[in-house]
Write an enzyme that holds these catalytic residues in place. Structure first.
Site, mmCIF file in Angstrom:
data_model
loop_
_atom_site.group_PDB
_atom_site.id
_atom_site.type_symbol
_atom_site.label_atom_id
_atom_site.label_comp_id
_atom_site.label_asym_id
_atom_site.label_seq_id
_atom_site.Cartn_x
_atom_site.Cartn_y
_atom_site.Cartn_z
ATOM 1 N N CYS A 98 1.307 -1.082 0.330
ATOM 2 C CA CYS A 98 0.063 0.560 0.333
ATOM 3 C C CYS A 98 0.884 1.179 0.151
ATOM 4 O O CYS A 98 1.061 1.775 1.222
ATOM 5 C CB CYS A 98 -0.634 0.313 1.304
ATOM 6 S SG CYS A 98 -2.161 1.094 0.736
ATOM 7 N N CYS A 139 -5.645 2.347 -4.649
ATOM 8 C CA CYS A 139 -5.273 2.434 -3.983
ATOM 9 C C CYS A 139 -6.300 3.541 -3.106
ATOM 10 O O CYS A 139 -6.333 5.300 -4.006
ATOM 11 C CB CYS A 139 -3.698 3.219 -3.874
ATOM 12 S SG CYS A 139 -2.725 3.795 -2.429
#
Length: 469
Positions: free
Chosen positions: A220, A398
């Site tokens: 991430c 994301c």
């Protein structure tokens, strides 16, 4: 004979002393043990303590499909393989007692969610009937189709799915992890340190608030700057923003890797007076002095010391030790996969998913979801002696949290091209996307992805774009 008056420990002792036809104590299905426990409903969440023993054994087991890792990729593939070959033919190797939905830790570090809401017992997410091997993988030998665990168990397989995630390396920063014993410092990347981020933010008075991004692949890649935006919002809300100098020191040469979203983020950075320093890598933390040392990657050896009132650390990350140097790894230590089929490039009965792989895309739960549907199809074809016919396009997502009620939802593919689900400009901050991040996605994770029922938004994207995307 088991009795409803037995304690869990007494039941374990009785089961372990029964005569056995073979030593299969490390692997026991959930359904098998529940059937022997008449009081199973009252202790269902605890009963997985009975499913394994902790003593060493040199016995062997065989399973048709062996899954290494009980994170998001391992659990979803365990569920999918259960439907494909039957629960009794699937085993998952995972040592952890708890399973965490890690994407929510961004909000935990900012006080918007509790850490307790992010975790559930591993026993509750292992697919019913699937064997749970509560051990750590010590060695994988693809030439003999076998795996050895830390309890001495050797497990052979017909098909292997590697979903071991990645490792955090706080120790590669001088002064860590022992520096977390001091105040003013936290990290959203570990359940042990995420609440320290929130404490540091609450206790902020005046000075530098520094956020870092390491010189390694990370999972991430948006998370290191998400907490910066949330901290900015919190300090504004509490009237402390004028006393704060917010700094984002990143090892990258860009703010974000996809230009469309980076352009929007730069606008936010400028409007909120956030300081971005590119190519700066954290190499040391002097927690007792509240100092952080960064190296200029464009001028190796050149360092700069920053004082901080708050420090959020994103640690260096790397492939699992058990993969590095093994026949399954590439030169960098990551699982060596075909990026389209997710089949191993050397061993045709080995497959992979998630953060441990060499796939050149961002390491996110959204990527795992999209990969799971492709991998399911690939394994189905291989089992039938056919060639894979479905290709993974590198889809990942994301949700860039920019405040306590806004998100920029970045979605893109292997080529770094936006691959957006909704028929609107997702580079804009939107409240709806925040609620999707905070409330919808966790539900989808626990009840969709981990059940093997969510394979990413691809079909919905096609519908929303009227078949044109």
């Amino acid at each position: 004979m088991l009795s409803q008056h037995d304690t869990l420990g007494e039941a374990t002792e009785k089961l372990s002393t029964r005569p056995k036809k073979s030593d299969s104590s490390v692997i026991m299905t959930a359904s098998a043990l529940r059937a022997q426990m008449p009081w199973r409903r009252s202790c269902q969440r605890m009963s997985y303590q009975c499913f394994h023993t902790t003593h060493r054994t040199d016995s062997k087991e065989h399973v048709k499909v062996l899954v290494l890792g009980g994170g998001s990729g391992g659990i979803t593939m365990g569920a999918r393989m259960k439907r494909k070959v039957g629960a009794e033919n699937v085993a998952i190797v995972e040592p952890s007692e708890m399973h965490y939905y890690q994407p929510i830790w961004t909000l935990v570090g900012a006080g918007a969610k509790s850490v307790e809401s992010s975790g559930r017992p591993t026993s509750s997410v292992i697919p019913s009937g699937v064997k749970w091997v509560k051990s750590r993988v010590m060695e994988v030998n693809p030439d003999t189709n076998s795996v050895r665990t830390d309890c001495g168990k050797e497990i052979s397989y017909e098909y292997l799915i590697v979903a071991l995630g990645l490792q955090l390396h706080y120790e590669k920063i001088k002064g860590l992890p022992e520096g977390f014993e001091h105040p003013k410092i936290g990290s959203n990347y570990s359940v042990k340190t995420v609440q320290k981020t929130w404490k540091a933010l609450q206790d902020f008075k005046e000075g530098n608030a520094i956020f870092t991004f390491p010189n390694t692949p990370v999972k991430c890649a948006g998370a290191p700057q998400k907490i910066m935006y949330l901290s900015d919002a919190f300090l504004r809300k509490t009237g402390k923003r004028s006393n704060a100098n917010i700094i984002y020191n990143t090892s990258l040469p860009v703010l974000f890797g996809i230009k469309k979203y980076a352009d929007s983020l730069w606008e936010i950075v400028k409007s909120r007076d956030l300081n971005i320093n590119l190519r700066q890598n954290l190499i040391e933390v002097r927690a007792d002095k509240q100092e952080a040392v960064f190296e200029n990657l464009d001028k190796p050896g050149e360092t700069k010391v920053f004082e901080y009132e708050m420090l959020h650390v994103t640690p260096p990350m790397g492939p699992p030790d058990v993969l590095k140097g093994s026949p399954l790894a590439n030169e960098a230590g990551w699982l060596n996969l075909n990026k389209e089929t997710l089949q191993h490039n050397v061993y045709p009965n080995v497959f992979g998913i998630g953060d441990c792989t060499s796939l050149p895309t961002a390491k996110t739960a959204a990527a795992v979801a999209a990969q799971s549907s492709v991998l399911d199809r690939t394994i189905t074809r291989i089992m039938k002696k056919n060639k894979p016919d479905k290709k993974y396009d590198g889809y990942t997502s994301c949700p860039l949290v920019t405040s306590y009620n806004t998100v920029i939802l970045a979605e893109f593919d292997y080529n770094g091209q936006p691959l957006e689900t909704f028929p609107l400009d997702q580079s804009k901050e939107r409240r709806t996307m925040y609620y999707m991040k905070a409330d919808v996605m966790p539900h989808l994770y626990w009840h969709g992805l981990l059940k093997g029922l969510w394979g990413g938004p691809g079909p919905y994207r096609t519908i929303m774009h009227l078949g044109m995307k």
